[in-house]
Design an enzyme around this catalytic site. Structure first.
Site, PDB file in Angstrom:
ATOM      1  N   ASP A 227      43.397  46.246  46.970  1.00 45.23           N
ATOM      2  CA  ASP A 227      42.273  47.052  46.479  1.00 45.23           C
ATOM      3  C   ASP A 227      42.289  48.452  47.060  1.00 45.23           C
ATOM      4  O   ASP A 227      41.483  49.301  46.661  1.00 45.23           O
ATOM      5  CB  ASP A 227      40.949  46.353  46.807  1.00 45.23           C
ATOM      6  CG  ASP A 227      39.796  46.851  45.948  1.00 45.23           C
ATOM      7  OD1 ASP A 227      40.034  47.219  44.782  1.00 45.23           O
ATOM      8  OD2 ASP A 227      38.651  46.879  46.431  1.00 45.23           O
ATOM      9  N   SER A 251      34.857  49.386  41.108  1.00 48.44           N
ATOM     10  CA  SER A 251      35.790  48.440  40.503  1.00 48.44           C
ATOM     11  C   SER A 251      35.033  47.509  39.568  1.00 48.44           C
ATOM     12  O   SER A 251      33.936  47.040  39.885  1.00 48.44           O
ATOM     13  CB  SER A 251      36.493  47.613  41.587  1.00 48.44           C
ATOM     14  OG  SER A 251      37.217  48.449  42.465  1.00 48.44           O
ATOM     15  N   GLN A 301      43.883  46.556  37.558  1.00 51.90           N
ATOM     16  CA  GLN A 301      42.461  46.756  37.823  1.00 51.90           C
ATOM     17  C   GLN A 301      41.907  47.808  36.880  1.00 51.90           C
ATOM     18  O   GLN A 301      42.576  48.806  36.576  1.00 51.90           O
ATOM     19  CB  GLN A 301      42.225  47.214  39.268  1.00 51.90           C
ATOM     20  CG  GLN A 301      40.753  47.357  39.648  1.00 51.90           C
ATOM     21  CD  GLN A 301      40.568  47.963  41.022  1.00 51.90           C
ATOM     22  OE1 GLN A 301      40.672  49.169  41.194  1.00 51.90           O
ATOM     23  NE2 GLN A 301      40.296  47.118  42.016  1.00 51.90           N
TER      24      GLN A 301
END
Length: 313
Positions: A227, A251, A301
């Protein structure tokens, strides 16, 4: 921490735990506690402030799912949706649903909650390791060796040591805080650039100390680190930065496919790019390689990405 104390934060007087202590803190953070059948609890980040780091919730959710699977099967993919921002301080509870248990594959769902409010849904798939048709069609990027590069911390110190007084408390804490994962970007601090360019980035990473020989923990650490830097890749195309307060974002979802075992305490290359952004969202991809060039994981993502509007005078 009082405001006056935070104002005195700098790179020299901040408490710096040893690499072994930092690594132990990370292991402790990613070790979930079983509190009931298929219910687990994740610890909060030591001295955490503001919103919970998304990689922490993903990694703890994966650890809860892995703890429910038993021996024989290993995680090969996960898909997570961020529902709400978590708050640093309170623990995070994980409830597991055993959706499928087959001979070769199994599936688990984890719901992460704080004070009874869901903040993330995660689904993980597990497989019994087996031999099969194999190929790799992802060339290893031509990048500098990690030992020849400066760490993210060194770069921040060089650039911002005399600018900390101009920052908010959160920005100062971000700059000076020692981290259990060392990152060495191949292209400097791309979030400092104001020039739009091709949205690609490469960063070497590993824990600052040695981890226990637990493959499930190494997968969780890789999930945690995945991340980092990813959402910011889409911003490179626009010459904008969250750190300069030019963007508002979060996110939305996160997916990982684990292709091969890897140690997270040895150098791994995180190669990211962003093929598209629009409609207030940015899409990003990542590939994680060993130093020897083996592709060990793929990541995708999408995040909310909006240009911050200036306040009216």
């Amino acid at each position: 921490m009082t405001d006056s104390a935070s104002r005195n934060l700098d790179f020299d007087n901040v408490e710096r735990p040893t690499p072994a202590e930092l690594t132990a803190q990370l292991v402790d953070l990613l070790t979930v506690e079983k509190i009931d059948n298929d219910r687990f609890r994740g610890r909060p980040q030591v001295d955490g402030i503001g919103r919970v780091f998304g990689g922490q919730v993903i990694a703890q959710g994966l650890q809860a799912a892995q703890a429910s699977i038993g021996d024989g099967k290993v995680a090969h993919s996960l898909h997570a949706y961020f529902l709400r921002g978590g708050e640093e301080g309170p623990p995070i509870d994980y409830t597991i649903a055993r959706d499928f248990d087959g001979r070769s594959f199994a599936n688990r769902r984890a719901v992460a909650s704080q004070d009874g409010t869901p903040i993330l849904n995660l689904t993980a798939s597990f497989q019994t390791p087996e031999d099969g048709l194999a190929h790799e069609n992802m060339p290893f990027p031509h990048v500098a060796d990690p030992e020849t590069l400066k760490s993210d911390y060194q770069l921040r110190r060089e650039i911002f040591a005399d600018k900390l007084d101009l920052m908010s408390e959160g920005q100062r804490r971000f700059m000076v805080r020692p981290r259990p994962i060392e990152m060495r970007p191949t292209d400097g601090l791309h979030w400092m650039s104001t020039t739009p360019r091709t949205p690609k980035s490469q960063t070497w990473f590993k824990t600052v100390g040695k981890l226990p020989d637990d493959p499930a923990l190494h997968r969780a650490v890789i999930a945690y680190a995945s991340d980092y830097t990813l959402l910011g890749t889409a911003a490179i195309a626009h010459g904008l930065s969250w750190m300069r307060g030019e963007l508002v974002g979060a996110s939305l979802d996160h997916a990982i496919w684990f292709h091969a075992p890897a140690r997270a305490d040895e150098w791994l290359l995180y190669d990211t790019d962003s093929p598209w952004s629009g409609n207030g969202r940015g899409y990003n991809r990542g590939r994680i390689f060993t130093e020897g060039g083996t592709l060990v994981a793929s990541v995708a993502q999408e995040g909310m990405m909006r240009k911050r509007r200036s306040k009216a005078n």
